[in-house]
Design a protein around this motif. Structure first.
Motif, short mmCIF file in Angstrom:
data_model
loop_
_atom_site.label_atom_id
_atom_site.label_comp_id
_atom_site.label_asym_id
_atom_site.label_seq_id
_atom_site.Cartn_x
_atom_site.Cartn_y
_atom_site.Cartn_z
N PRO A 227 8.34 -27.82 -13.50
CA PRO A 227 7.48 -28.99 -13.35
C PRO A 227 6.38 -28.80 -12.31
O PRO A 227 5.45 -29.59 -12.27
N ARG B 220 4.12 -23.25 -16.03
CA ARG B 220 3.69 -24.64 -15.88
C ARG B 220 2.76 -24.97 -17.05
O ARG B 220 1.71 -24.35 -17.20
N GLY C 106 -6.81 -42.28 -21.38
CA GLY C 106 -8.17 -41.77 -21.61
C GLY C 106 -8.32 -40.30 -21.30
O GLY C 106 -9.39 -39.72 -21.56
N TYR C 107 -7.28 -39.67 -20.79
CA TYR C 107 -7.41 -38.27 -20.38
C TYR C 107 -7.57 -37.32 -21.56
O TYR C 107 -8.06 -36.21 -21.41
N THR C 108 -7.11 -37.73 -22.74
CA THR C 108 -7.22 -36.82 -23.89
C THR C 108 -8.39 -37.19 -24.80
O THR C 108 -8.44 -36.77 -25.94
N SER D 7 -2.92 -39.22 -27.29
CA SER D 7 -4.07 -38.78 -28.07
C SER D 7 -4.47 -39.84 -29.09
O SER D 7 -5.65 -40.05 -29.36
N GLU E 195 2.21 -29.32 -28.13
CA GLU E 195 3.36 -29.63 -27.27
C GLU E 195 4.66 -29.61 -28.07
O GLU E 195 5.69 -29.15 -27.59
N ILE F 69 6.80 -31.23 -20.99
CA ILE F 69 5.78 -30.71 -21.89
C ILE F 69 5.29 -31.88 -22.73
O ILE F 69 5.67 -32.05 -23.88
N ILE F 70 4.49 -32.75 -22.12
CA ILE F 70 3.96 -33.90 -22.84
C ILE F 70 2.50 -34.10 -22.48
O ILE F 70 1.96 -33.44 -21.61
N GLU F 71 1.88 -35.07 -23.17
CA GLU F 71 0.45 -35.30 -23.02
C GLU F 71 0.13 -35.90 -21.65
O GLU F 71 1.02 -36.44 -20.99
N PRO F 72 -1.14 -35.85 -21.26
CA PRO F 72 -1.51 -36.36 -19.93
C PRO F 72 -1.86 -37.84 -19.90
O PRO F 72 -2.43 -38.38 -20.84
N ASN G 81 -12.17 -35.53 -19.06
CA ASN G 81 -11.34 -36.32 -18.16
C ASN G 81 -10.17 -35.52 -17.59
O ASN G 81 -9.49 -35.99 -16.69
N MET G 82 -9.90 -34.33 -18.13
CA MET G 82 -8.79 -33.51 -17.64
C MET G 82 -9.26 -32.29 -16.84
O MET G 82 -8.44 -31.54 -16.31
N PRO H 245 -2.27 -37.31 -13.85
CA PRO H 245 -2.20 -37.14 -15.30
C PRO H 245 -1.29 -36.00 -15.79
O PRO H 245 -0.85 -36.03 -16.92
N ILE H 246 -1.03 -34.99 -14.94
CA ILE H 246 -0.16 -33.93 -15.41
C ILE H 246 1.28 -34.36 -15.19
O ILE H 246 1.66 -34.71 -14.08
N HIS H 247 2.08 -34.33 -16.27
CA HIS H 247 3.46 -34.78 -16.17
C HIS H 247 4.40 -33.59 -16.00
O HIS H 247 4.04 -32.45 -16.24
N ALA H 248 5.65 -33.92 -15.62
CA ALA H 248 6.61 -32.85 -15.35
C ALA H 248 7.01 -32.11 -16.62
O ALA H 248 7.16 -30.90 -16.62
N GLY I 40 -5.75 -32.29 -23.21
CA GLY I 40 -6.51 -32.92 -24.28
C GLY I 40 -6.15 -32.33 -25.62
O GLY I 40 -7.01 -31.84 -26.35
N SER I 41 -4.87 -32.35 -25.95
CA SER I 41 -4.41 -31.83 -27.24
C SER I 41 -4.23 -33.02 -28.18
O SER I 41 -4.46 -34.16 -27.82
N ALA J 206 -10.46 -31.63 -22.18
CA ALA J 206 -11.27 -32.85 -22.22
C ALA J 206 -11.91 -33.05 -20.85
O ALA J 206 -11.33 -32.69 -19.83
N SER K 35 -1.18 -29.97 -20.43
CA SER K 35 -1.76 -30.46 -21.68
C SER K 35 -3.11 -31.08 -21.33
O SER K 35 -3.17 -32.10 -20.67
#
Ligand code: SF4
Lengths: 186, 455
Positions: free
Chosen positions: A76, A43, B136-138, B451, A54, B113-116, A93-94, B108-111, A48-49, A91, A46
């Motif tokens: 997922p 799983r 705003g999560y990143t 980001s 990614e 491999i992408i940003e939150p 926020n994460m 914020p976590i997606h299924a 705060g990259s 981050a 991400s």
């Protein structure tokens, strides 16, 4: 179209990679043997990259690196995951979401920090808006450094982790993928 | 920069790009790079009514505590009200008041491999009535990290605002620094930057088109386009020492010359892509079940794209002709007669077609540029001067703008406007024209950076 598809389907499988024995040995002392086996679900969170990590994580699934051939797949849901793979600085926020993802995983679970940001904040080290990498929120078993680490480095790291935690003795060496017949040239 | 009265500031019309504040002023940027300002009074300035201004005003509030007087949207942008342990409250998401509506929360976590980011859909049955994106999560505090550094040191942060557009961000940052310090960049560096920018465009176009097809369940195109991207990244590694070409563009020039054999590696990757592209394009166009998912899906009408001054393929698929590479003085493109494709339909299919049409153009540009590389040095050292300027670069997803104020060789203040800031509202609008299952396609077809807006 079908001719194009057939040609591509019959092209050769990529060469298999092997885990680095020295890295496996060090890692084994660190993580110990677990009951997870060799087919692990990952799983990715991400946290705060810059999204560079990614891109390279996605590239581990392409035809050149083909992570799936080693029994490693992305899932997922944290409920189905054996490995939590974290990118980004963690981050503020994460933080909550990251901790919740870890808590939702069944035990035993392994945590991998991918990219300099996840290792210690990377170039963002010292920013007041971050927890300074994955280790600021969850306990990390393996770090794969780089900005971003290349897909080859990511695959190498994950393979070593699989070997290190797999129950001894190692399973027989995996067979080479069957070579498909080549189409005659047009 | 032009200092305006409060009335003129509010009455100003034009294609709005960005808004930000510093200790004394609020600034607004309009195409083609006109900067206007208004004085802050008690930490406040009059809100602008441009569609795209809302996010910037929310951001200015969260970053600097400055209030946009009369703003209708005062939701936090990046300040999630987190306590020291990372916990915090959820905002209230409002649904349209109709019968049978309910909310679906994603992230914020997606299924994948992408940003939150968090998406709150108000749906009735399958139909999306409203999407509210909470970003705003990143947020990493990038602007604060840039302040107080020399342009060369700060370039590392510009290169990491949005990794997929690292060359474009580093170039826009360099353009701003060079304009502020009045530096003349050697011609070879200008050409190499453009080669890298076009390689970056190709890598993103190929991988994104594939990913959209993948989201529609069409794994074959995904696999082939991902391989094309892989070849381009390997060529970038061979030519410029980094697969994404991070830190290759620096203020004053480029960090290193193209390697021996680098040009050949790049040209080989282009040949492979060019050879396969027609058959992949035909598959995209001929395959009915794929076309069924993308045609008429997630429409951004031209009027909406114009209101947000949308750039890149998101704008050009909806009738917008703007491309920062066409700006006067954007070297070296003035030597290469750039072709910019434009369509009107504004759906997922049109955005893919724009990107498919941009691929051969980028291939041509890289070839022409590599064959005419000027023989000059690759960089000059920035001297410790002072000045303020804006700089732009066309990333694969649209124009990136940087504003810098440099004092005695140190960056005193900075603002970064990624095109994604203007594209996220388009994602929200387009999602509300479709069913929930189409959202991944719509989102990926616009592909706004998280980001890049969270900074
Ligand atoms: S390690 Fe580098 S590439 Fe990865 S997220 Fe951080 S800045 Fe981006």
């Amino acid at each position: 179209m079908w001719k194009t598809v057939a040609q591509h389907l019959l092209s050769r499988a990529p060469a298999a990679r092997q885990a680095d024995p020295a890295l496996v040995k060090t890692l084994r002392e660190r993580v110990g043997a677990s009951a997870l086996g060799r087919s692990l679900a990952i799983r990715v969170v991400s946290a705060g990259s810059c999204n560079g990590c990614e891109l390279e994580l996605r590239a581990t699934q392409n035809l050149v690196y083909d992570l799936t051939q080693y029994g490693l797949s992305f899932t997922p849901s944290p409920r189905h995951a054996d490995i939590l793979l974290v990118t980004g600085v963690a981050a503020h926020n994460m933080r909550e979401a990251l901790a919740q993802a870890r808590a939702a995983m069944p035990e035993p679970a392994l945590v991998v920090a991918v990219g300099d940001c996840a290792v210690d904040g990377g170039v963002f080290k010292g920013s007041p808006a971050i927890a300074g990498g994955a280790g600021g929120v969850v306990a990390v078993d393996l770090v794969i450094a780089g900005c971003p680490p290349s897909p080859a480095q990511i695959v190498q790291g994950l393979l070593a982790l699989v070997e290190a935690q797999a129950p001894l003795p190692a399973l027989p060496k995996r067979r080479e993928p069957r070579r498909a017949p080549r189409l005659p040239p047009e | 920069m032009i200092l305006l009265s409060h009335e003129d500031w509010v009455a100003r019309r034009g294609r709005f790009i960005a808004l930000w504040t510093d200790a004394r002023h609020a600034y607004a940027l309009y195409q083609p790079g006109e900067l206007v300002a208004v004085e802050l009074v008690d930490g406040a300035y009059p809100a602008l009514s441009h569609a795209g201004a809302a996010w910037f005003q929310r951001l200015a509030h969260d970053l600097n505590g400055h209030t946009a007087l009369g703003a209708t949207d005062t939701r936090p942008a990046i300040d999630h009200g987190r306590a020291a342990d990372g916990t915090g409250p959820w905002p209230e998401f409002k649904s349209p008041e109709v019968e049978g509506v309910h909310q679906v929360a994603v992230g914020p976590i997606h299924a994948g491999i992408i940003e939150p980011g968090h998406f709150r859909f108000s749906v009735r049955g399958e139909t999306v009535l409203k999407l509210e994106a909470r970003l705003g999560y990143t947020h990493k505090g990038t602007l604060g990290l840039i302040r107080g550094k020399s342009p060369r040191l700060a370039a590392r942060f510009a290169a990491r605002v949005s990794g997929d557009a690292t060359v474009a961000h580093a170039s826009a940052f360099a353009h701003a620094a060079e304009a502020a310090l009045r530096l003349e960049v050697p011609a070879r560096a200008v050409y190499l930057r453009a080669v890298m920018a076009e390689l970056e465009r190709l890598a993103n176009h190929t991988s994104d088109i594939g990913a959209i097809a993948g989201d529609a369940g069409f794994a074959f195109l995904d696999a082939r386009f991902a391989l094309a991207r892989e070849r381009l990244c390997a060529a970038a590694q061979a030519a410029f020492g980094h697969r994404l070409m991070m830190d290759a563009v620096i203020p004053g020039g480029v960090a290193g010359d193209i390697s021996t054999g680098g040009a050949a590696a790049v040209l080989d990757a282009l040949t492979a892509l060019e050879a396969e592209l027609p058959s992949l394009k035909r598959i995209f166009e001929d395959y009915a079940s794929l076309q069924d998912r993308v045609v008429g899906t997630g429409i951004v009408p031209p009027a909406l794209a114009a209101a947000y001054a949308a750039g890149g393929y998101a704008g050009r698929a909806s009738g917008q002709t703007h491309d920062a590479r066409l700006l006067p003085g954007y070297a070296p493109y003035d030597n290469f007669a750039l072709f910019v494709p434009v369509e009107q339909e504004g759906d997922v299919a049109a955005r893919i077609r724009i990107r498919l049409a941009e691929i051969p153009e980028s291939i041509r540009l890289i070839r022409d540029m590599l064959h005419s590389l000027p023989e000059t040095p690759i960089a000059i050292a920035p001297q410790a001067g002072s000045g303020a300027a804006v700089g732009a670069a066309e990333s694969f997803r649209g124009p990136v703008w940087y504003w810098l104020r440099i004092e005695s060789g140190v960056i005193a203040d900075v603002f970064i406007a990624d095109p994604s800031t203007l594209h996220w509202p388009l994602v929200e609008h387009a999602a509300a024209t479709a069913i929930l299952a189409d959202f991944p396609l719509i989102n990926k077809s616009i592909n706004a950076s998280y980001s890049g807006v969270d900074l």
